[in-house]
Design an enzyme around this catalytic site. Structure first.
Site, PDB file in Angstrom:
ATOM      1  N   HIS A   1      62.912  58.949  63.651  1.00  0.00           N
ATOM      2  CA  HIS A   1      63.360  59.900  62.630  1.00  0.00           C
ATOM      3  C   HIS A   1      62.681  59.640  61.285  1.00  0.00           C
ATOM      4  O   HIS A   1      62.162  58.553  61.025  1.00  0.00           O
ATOM      5  CB  HIS A   1      64.881  59.818  62.461  1.00  0.00           C
ATOM      6  CG  HIS A   1      65.350  58.463  62.040  1.00  0.00           C
ATOM      7  ND1 HIS A   1      65.270  58.004  60.745  1.00  0.00           N
ATOM      8  CD2 HIS A   1      65.880  57.450  62.758  1.00  0.00           C
ATOM      9  CE1 HIS A   1      65.744  56.780  60.668  1.00  0.00           C
ATOM     10  NE2 HIS A   1      66.114  56.406  61.893  1.00  0.00           N
TER      11      HIS A   1
ATOM     12  N   GLY B   1      72.212  52.349  62.571  1.00  0.00           N
ATOM     13  CA  GLY B   1      71.925  52.558  63.982  1.00  0.00           C
ATOM     14  C   GLY B   1      72.777  53.710  64.459  1.00  0.00           C
ATOM     15  O   GLY B   1      72.354  54.847  64.481  1.00  0.00           O
TER      16      GLY B   1
ATOM     17  N   GLU C   1      70.179  55.521  68.639  1.00  0.00           N
ATOM     18  CA  GLU C   1      69.606  54.267  68.161  1.00  0.00           C
ATOM     19  C   GLU C   1      70.576  53.110  68.418  1.00  0.00           C
ATOM     20  O   GLU C   1      71.762  53.300  68.671  1.00  0.00           O
ATOM     21  CB  GLU C   1      69.309  54.394  66.662  1.00  0.00           C
ATOM     22  CG  GLU C   1      68.362  53.347  66.149  1.00  0.00           C
ATOM     23  CD  GLU C   1      67.828  53.661  64.765  1.00  0.00           C
ATOM     24  OE1 GLU C   1      67.445  52.702  64.072  1.00  0.00           O
ATOM     25  OE2 GLU C   1      67.780  54.835  64.378  1.00  0.00           O
TER      26      GLU C   1
END
Length: 166
Positions: A10, A23, A82
């Protein structure tokens, strides 16, 4: 028959800018993150690269990045989020542990705090290869793989993000 897989990180987020652990939690793209994602989209277009399918995690930063790269429809998948850092989410990056000297990563450290283990990249690329290739996954970094006969082969990393002068 070989297929090409592009995986992209990203764009820069507010938490990246503030050096916060991020995350599973989310924060919005910064103007730099938006511009870098648009730069990657222009690169793919200039190279004549098109996609059979596009996928994103359900995190806003990931889907916003993908929408800036391509206008094609895509699927949001929960399974590609993530790494979860547990109670460390949203805290300062100075709290990150030093990498385990054997694994050369954080390994399972965050599990004891409600987080996850392992890294996606390490599924197909050894730490030796990551270090030998000098792979650094900056925001908007694109990893190009070839997939054939059930095996992923790393080809290259594409880093088009603007250099941060701050």
């Amino acid at each position: 028959m070989a297929k090409t897989l592009y995986m992209m990180r990203h764009g820069e987020t507010l938490f990246n800018r503030l050096k916060k652990i991020q995350g599973a939690c989310d924060s919005p793209l910064t103007p730099k993150g938006i511009a870098d994602a648009q730069r990657v989209g222009a690169y793919f277009q200039a190279q004549g690269i098109t996609f059979d399918h596009a996928y994103s995690s359900t995190q806003e930063r990931a889907s916003d990045t993908l929408e800036l790269v391509t206008k094609q429809p895509y699927e949001r998948l929960k399974g590609i989020k993530e790494w979860n850092f547990g109670v460390f989410e949203g805290e300062s990056e100075v709290l990150n542990p030093k990498p385990d000297p054997v694994r050369r990563s954080h390994g399972d450290f965050f599990c004891q705090y409600g987080g996850a283990s392992f890294m996606f990249l390490r599924q197909w690329l050894s730490m030796d290869e990551i270090e030998r290739q000098g792979i650094v996954l900056h925001n908007c970094a694109v990893i190009k793989y070839q997939y054939d006969a059930g095996r992923f082969t790393f080809e290259k990393i594409i880093n088009l993000a603007a250099t941060d002068k701050n």
